[in-house]
Structures are given as C-alpha cells and as structure tokens.
Design a protein around this motif. Structure first.
Motif, PDB file in Angstrom:
ATOM      1  N   GLN A 243       0.825  -1.210   0.000  1.00 47.90           N
ATOM      2  CA  GLN A 243       0.000   0.000   0.000  1.00 47.90           C
ATOM      3  C   GLN A 243       0.857   1.257   0.000  1.00 47.90           C
ATOM      4  O   GLN A 243       0.320   2.359   0.062  1.00 47.90           O
ATOM      5  CB  GLN A 243      -0.903  -0.009   1.227  1.00 47.90           C
ATOM      6  CG  GLN A 243      -1.486  -1.358   1.492  1.00 47.90           C
ATOM      7  CD  GLN A 243      -2.947  -1.284   1.836  1.00 47.90           C
ATOM      8  OE1 GLN A 243      -3.536  -0.221   1.829  1.00 47.90           O
ATOM      9  NE2 GLN A 243      -3.541  -2.418   2.130  1.00 47.90           N
ATOM     10  N   HIS A 244       2.157   1.059  -0.026  1.00 47.20           N
ATOM     11  CA  HIS A 244       3.047   2.206  -0.046  1.00 47.20           C
ATOM     12  C   HIS A 244       2.772   3.124   1.139  1.00 47.20           C
ATOM     13  O   HIS A 244       2.567   4.338   0.982  1.00 47.20           O
ATOM     14  CB  HIS A 244       2.851   2.956  -1.360  1.00 47.20           C
ATOM     15  CG  HIS A 244       4.132   3.543  -1.852  1.00 47.20           C
ATOM     16  ND1 HIS A 244       5.074   2.817  -2.504  1.00 47.20           N
ATOM     17  CD2 HIS A 244       4.638   4.777  -1.731  1.00 47.20           C
ATOM     18  CE1 HIS A 244       6.095   3.583  -2.772  1.00 47.20           C
ATOM     19  NE2 HIS A 244       5.863   4.775  -2.305  1.00 47.20           N
ATOM     20  N   ALA A 245       2.727   2.542   2.294  1.00 44.29           N
ATOM     21  CA  ALA A 245       2.299   3.287   3.473  1.00 44.29           C
ATOM     22  C   ALA A 245       3.490   3.943   4.154  1.00 44.29           C
ATOM     23  O   ALA A 245       4.502   3.295   4.416  1.00 44.29           O
ATOM     24  CB  ALA A 245       1.605   2.358   4.448  1.00 44.29           C
ATOM     25  N   ARG A 246       3.357   5.235   4.441  1.00 44.64           N
ATOM     26  CA  ARG A 246       4.416   5.925   5.177  1.00 44.64           C
ATOM     27  C   ARG A 246       4.231   5.762   6.670  1.00 44.64           C
ATOM     28  O   ARG A 246       5.158   5.932   7.436  1.00 44.64           O
ATOM     29  CB  ARG A 246       4.402   7.413   4.822  1.00 44.64           C
ATOM     30  CG  ARG A 246       5.409   7.774   3.758  1.00 44.64           C
ATOM     31  CD  ARG A 246       5.479   9.264   3.607  1.00 44.64           C
ATOM     32  NE  ARG A 246       5.946   9.912   4.836  1.00 44.64           N
ATOM     33  CZ  ARG A 246       5.811  11.217   5.086  1.00 44.64           C
ATOM     34  NH1 ARG A 246       5.193  11.981   4.209  1.00 44.64           N
ATOM     35  NH2 ARG A 246       6.264  11.737   6.211  1.00 44.64           N
ATOM     36  N   PHE A 247       2.955   5.463   7.056  1.00 44.16           N
ATOM     37  CA  PHE A 247       2.681   5.330   8.482  1.00 44.16           C
ATOM     38  C   PHE A 247       1.979   4.005   8.767  1.00 44.16           C
ATOM     39  O   PHE A 247       1.116   3.587   8.001  1.00 44.16           O
ATOM     40  CB  PHE A 247       1.802   6.478   8.971  1.00 44.16           C
ATOM     41  CG  PHE A 247       2.527   7.786   8.993  1.00 44.16           C
ATOM     42  CD1 PHE A 247       3.287   8.150  10.089  1.00 44.16           C
ATOM     43  CD2 PHE A 247       2.463   8.638   7.903  1.00 44.16           C
ATOM     44  CE1 PHE A 247       3.975   9.342  10.096  1.00 44.16           C
ATOM     45  CE2 PHE A 247       3.147   9.834   7.908  1.00 44.16           C
ATOM     46  CZ  PHE A 247       3.907  10.189   9.011  1.00 44.16           C
ATOM     47  N   ALA A 248       2.371   3.399   9.863  1.00 46.82           N
ATOM     48  CA  ALA A 248       1.705   2.175  10.308  1.00 46.82           C
ATOM     49  C   ALA A 248       1.299   2.365  11.762  1.00 46.82           C
ATOM     50  O   ALA A 248       2.105   2.817  12.576  1.00 46.82           O
ATOM     51  CB  ALA A 248       2.633   0.976  10.172  1.00 46.82           C
ATOM     52  N   ILE A 249       0.050   2.078  12.059  1.00 46.14           N
ATOM     53  CA  ILE A 249      -0.431   2.238  13.430  1.00 46.14           C
ATOM     54  C   ILE A 249      -0.677   0.862  14.028  1.00 46.14           C
ATOM     55  O   ILE A 249      -1.371   0.034  13.446  1.00 46.14           O
ATOM     56  CB  ILE A 249      -1.742   3.056  13.462  1.00 46.14           C
ATOM     57  CG1 ILE A 249      -1.526   4.416  12.807  1.00 46.14           C
ATOM     58  CG2 ILE A 249      -2.225   3.210  14.892  1.00 46.14           C
ATOM     59  CD1 ILE A 249      -2.789   5.225  12.673  1.00 46.14           C
ATOM     60  N   LEU A 250      -0.068   0.605  15.182  1.00 44.67           N
ATOM     61  CA  LEU A 250      -0.321  -0.633  15.913  1.00 44.67           C
ATOM     62  C   LEU A 250      -1.240  -0.280  17.069  1.00 44.67           C
ATOM     63  O   LEU A 250      -0.836   0.403  18.004  1.00 44.67           O
ATOM     64  CB  LEU A 250       0.985  -1.182  16.480  1.00 44.67           C
ATOM     65  CG  LEU A 250       1.870  -2.027  15.579  1.00 44.67           C
ATOM     66  CD1 LEU A 250       3.189  -2.298  16.283  1.00 44.67           C
ATOM     67  CD2 LEU A 250       1.189  -3.336  15.259  1.00 44.67           C
ATOM     68  N   ASP A 251      -2.483  -0.728  16.992  1.00 47.24           N
ATOM     69  CA  ASP A 251      -3.424  -0.384  18.055  1.00 47.24           C
ATOM     70  C   ASP A 251      -3.542  -1.565  19.010  1.00 47.24           C
ATOM     71  O   ASP A 251      -3.968  -2.651  18.618  1.00 47.24           O
ATOM     72  CB  ASP A 251      -4.786  -0.044  17.461  1.00 47.24           C
ATOM     73  CG  ASP A 251      -5.744   0.442  18.518  1.00 47.24           C
ATOM     74  OD1 ASP A 251      -5.556   1.559  19.009  1.00 47.24           O
ATOM     75  OD2 ASP A 251      -6.665  -0.314  18.866  1.00 47.24           O
ATOM     76  N   ILE A 252      -3.172  -1.351  20.259  1.00 50.06           N
ATOM     77  CA  ILE A 252      -3.167  -2.474  21.209  1.00 50.06           C
ATOM     78  C   ILE A 252      -4.297  -2.340  22.227  1.00 50.06           C
ATOM     79  O   ILE A 252      -4.195  -2.857  23.338  1.00 50.06           O
ATOM     80  CB  ILE A 252      -1.804  -2.624  21.914  1.00 50.06           C
ATOM     81  CG1 ILE A 252      -1.448  -1.361  22.692  1.00 50.06           C
ATOM     82  CG2 ILE A 252      -0.717  -2.943  20.935  1.00 50.06           C
ATOM     83  CD1 ILE A 252      -0.280  -1.590  23.636  1.00 50.06           C
ATOM     84  N   THR A 253      -5.383  -1.671  21.816  1.00 48.80           N
ATOM     85  CA  THR A 253      -6.526  -1.552  22.738  1.00 48.80           C
ATOM     86  C   THR A 253      -7.017  -2.929  23.174  1.00 48.80           C
ATOM     87  O   THR A 253      -7.421  -3.116  24.324  1.00 48.80           O
ATOM     88  CB  THR A 253      -7.670  -0.796  22.050  1.00 48.80           C
ATOM     89  OG1 THR A 253      -7.135   0.358  21.416  1.00 48.80           O
ATOM     90  CG2 THR A 253      -8.717  -0.382  23.063  1.00 48.80           C
ATOM     91  N   GLY A 254      -6.995  -3.888  22.264  1.00 47.42           N
ATOM     92  CA  GLY A 254      -7.540  -5.203  22.577  1.00 47.42           C
ATOM     93  C   GLY A 254      -6.556  -6.170  23.208  1.00 47.42           C
ATOM     94  O   GLY A 254      -6.861  -7.336  23.382  1.00 47.42           O
TER      95      GLY A 254
END
Lengths: 335, 136
Positions: A243-254
């Motif tokens: 996806q040619h992503a410049r940002f990756a978010i790791l959401d650890i709410t769960g």
C-alpha cells in the motif's frame, strides 16, 4: 427385545475339553443361523485365554451388541434407531475379536481398532457435545464391560476357576484397551480442533486496515505470543510495501496484558517498519497498562505512542499534511 | 551469476545535490570498502548534502551489510551529508531486527522517490518524538 439367555444356548459341551479338530458348528439363542468358527491354525493350544475370549466374542457378537444397545452410551448416541446401535456394537465387538485374534489385548495401537476409531470418535464427540466430561464418557465406556462379563461368566460357568479368571482378566484388559482407544481418539479429535482453530485465529486476528492513503493500521486483539507477533509483523510489513504506506499504526486496545515479551515484540515490529521507511505509531495503551509498563521498567522510549487510534490517525494525517476541517472543535467531524 | 570478490564495483550516481547508490545481490568486503571510499571522496568533491542507498535489490542480509550501512551513514554525517536507506524488503527488515541491528541512526524511506523527498526537506532535529497534534 429379549436377549438370548444362557438357558436357550445350545452350544456344544464337547467344546469344554481342549483341543478340537475341524470346524465346529454352534447354534445359539436369538440367532437361528449357524455360525462357523473355523479352527484356529496358529498352532497354539486353544485353551489360551485370549483366543478363548476371541471365540466367545465371535459367538456372542449379536447378544453383546444387543445388550450394549441398551447401555446409556449407545442409547444416548444412537437416539434414532436401535438397529444402528446394534450395528455399531457389532462393529466394536468385531474389532475386539480381531485384536484378541492378533493377541494384542494390551496394545491400543493394534490394527483391529483402526476400523472402529471413527465410530468411537463419533460416540465420544456426541457425548462431549452433550456436556459430558472425558471422565464421564470413559465411565460410560466402562459400563459396557459388565454385560459382556456376565455373558462370559455364564458361558464358562462349568470351567475351572483359574480358566474363568484368566478369561475374565483378558476380557477386562481388552475392554480397558477399548477405553484407552476411545479416550485417545477423543483427545486427538480435540487436539485437531485446537490446531485448526489456532490457525484460523492467526489468519483472522491480524487484519491490516488501510485508514488513508499511506496509512495502515493493525488493531491487535487478544494475547500476543511470539507466533502471533511474527505473523503481525510480516503482514504489517507486506502491507507497508503493497500500500506504499508511510505510516503504520499498531493499536493495542484489545491486548489484555503487556509484559516485557509483548513490549519486545512491539519494539521489534516498530524497528522493522522503521527500517523499511515507514513510521510506526503504537496506540491504545490503557492507563492501567501504562502504569504496569512503567512499574516493570519497560522502555518504549524509541517508540512513538498515542493514547487512542484517533489520536494516532490525527498525528499521521498531520504529518502527511492532510488537513481535517471539523465544524465542531475537538471532534473528528465529517470530511 | 555472482560477482567475483574484488571484481564488483558499485556505481555512485550523482543527481544534483544527492548521490544515489544501488546495491544488488551480495556485497563483499572489498566492494564495500571501495564503495565507502568512493562515497566519501565524491561527497567531498561534489559537495552533496544527501546520500540515497537503494537496497530493494538485496534479498539476503547479514550483520555485515547492517554494519556497512551504519558506517556509511556515520561517515556521511561527518561530512555533513544525510544518508537515507530506501526500499528495504520486509524479510530483510525482519532479519535485521532479529539480529538486533535496528540501526537507530539511519534514516529510511519506502523507495528512492520518498528518499529524495525526505532529503529535500529541511533538517529536522527531533525526528523521533514529533510534536503531539494539539486539538483545536
């Protein structure tokens, strides 16, 4: 349905004296057809308890199956048709006879059991589904023994005590092995189910979501172990490339708990994403977890963190230069 | 079709104020040393401000490559040039992290284009922390 009782049996009394030569015909109770028991060619004396039990099982196949069909185990599994229960019982008796024939009464891997494994698996699965524990299923299997034992005792009543005892012991061993096989089968069924579900969990639990052009997110749910975090890392990095992503978010709410291992996994993922040229943001650290992490002395200093996924997305959009105009202050609003 | 040790020579291309190096396949000690020398000489002679190392063609990585990248970045920064590593493959990134080589001082980009864009930006001092976006 009446069972053949000992009185209606017409089996030859000449059988009592050991070795006989040539096929012997037996007739018994509720089965009018004559069953031929071929002479055993193995050469061993016919008095061997195992072979005695085998012959007994073959002779009384029908009766045993009929009696088993009335036991709670068979009644509960084959609710629809009694005939089916009798057939299943016969199959089990045949298997026992085959195992006795191979003289492997103690061996749960004996070839004779192969055929009934599926049957046993079906029975134990159906009982477990009814809410019974494995121990209860095993007890129900144990209840199959007395009817057979009674038949055997009635049949060998005239024989010497030692011989009777030897036969009873063999039969008991055989039934015990049957129980072991049934429990083994049930356990391996359970193990197969667990394996399947673990794979499914790995696939299902790590979706990579594209939040915006150049922003992907992984909402992590459930406990992170090394196998899962490996999958998360791989899928995330592949998504970054695709996806040619410049940002990756790791959401650890769960993620319910964060210990040093989980923290290490997070750091690795963040470092790998950074090496590829994407910036990684960890979001959704709950207050209690933040407190625990500080108490544990875990240093996430090199990791960019935000309180919530919304905050993380806001940060990424800001960095990408995307302006979100919101009519109400503080809300994300419509775009 | 591996380059023979000693025979490989990694070309250093100059694009305006930026040097572009494309690594492919295996990197040998002699090649790496030659590259480091070429780079530092070119940075000084051409007066460039940025170096882009494209490693999208590198499939296998070991600690040696990690060290070479870190050394190039360190010597370039001594010569006042910023280094950006571009196009690292996921497998390579995972391997480096598992090896414990997170290369903290290194700038990275998704591809060469992103690396060029990064080098065109003015120097930002605090990269890691960032500024927390204040809500209006």
């Amino acid at each position: 349905m009446p069972h053949g009782s000992g009185a209606s049996l017409e089996w030859s009394s000449g059988r009592v004296t050991a070795p006989f030569h040539g096929p012997v015909r037996y007739r018994y109770g509720n089965d009018d057809e004559e069953t031929q028991v071929p002479e055993h060619e193995a050469g061993g004396p016919l008095g061997t308890p195992t072979l005695e039990v085998r012959d007994f099982l073959r002779r009384r196949r029908e009766q045993i199956a009929q009696r088993w069909a009335d036991e709670p185990l068979f009644r509960a599994v084959f609710t629809l048709s009694r005939d089916e229960a009798v057939e299943a019982g016969k199959a089990v008796v045949d298997a026992l006879a085959q195992v006795a024939d191979a003289r492997r009464a103690e061996d749960s891997d004996a070839a004779g059991f192969t055929g009934v494994r599926e049957q046993l698996a079906r029975m134990s699965t159906s009982r477990s589904r009814a809410g019974l524990s494995l121990a209860q299923v095993s007890n129900e299997l144990a209840a199959l023994w007395p009817p057979v034992d009674n038949l055997l005792a009635a049949e060998l009543a005239e024989r010497p005590v030692e011989e009777l005892r030897a036969c009873t012991t063999t039969l008991s061993t055989l039934m015990g092995t049957l129980r072991v096989v049934a429990v083994q089968t049930a356990l391996s069924e359970g193990q197969a189910l667990i394996d399947r579900q673990r794979l499914q969990l790995l696939e299902v639990a790590t979706p990579v979501i594209r939040l915006w052009d150049g922003i992907v997110a992984v909402p992590l749910i459930g406990t992170l172990d090394s196998a899962r975090s490996q999958v998360v890392m791989e899928t995330l990095l592949n998504a970054v490339v695709d996806q040619h992503a410049r940002f990756a978010i790791l959401d650890i709410t769960g993620v319910p708990t964060v210990d040093s291992l989980v923290a290490q996994h997070l750091m690795k993922t963040v470092a790998a994403a950074r090496l590829m040229g994407a910036e990684c943001v960890v979001s959704g650290i709950r207050p209690a977890i933040a407190q625990t992490m500080v108490h544990l002395g875990l240093d996430l200093g090199s990791v960019l963190t935000r309180a919530s996924l919304a905050d993380a997305l806001g940060y990424c959009l800001h960095e990408l230069g995307v302006a979100v105009s919101s009519p109400a202050a503080g809300g994300a609003g419509h775009r | 079709m591996y380059p023979r040790p000693g025979a490989g020579h990694v070309p250093v291309l100059r694009l305006g104020d930026i040097l572009l190096v494309t690594l492919q396949g295996d990197l040998y000690d002699s090649t790496a040393q030659q590259l480091q020398q070429d780079l530092s000489e070119t940075i000084v002679s051409a007066g460039v401000t940025g170096v882009v190392i494209d490693i999208s063609g590198v499939e296998i990585v070991d600690s040696f490559l990690g060290r070479v990248l870190a050394e190039i970045a360190a010597q370039a920064s001594l010569l006042a040039a910023r280094t950006v590593v571009a196009g690292m493959r996921p497998a390579v990134a995972i391997t480096l992290v598992e090896l414990g080589l997170t290369l903290p001082g290194l700038r990275t980009a998704l591809d060469t284009q992103a690396a060029m864009a990064l080098l065109e930006q003015p120097v930002v001092l605090s990269h890691a922390g960032g500024t927390r976006r204040e809500r209006a």
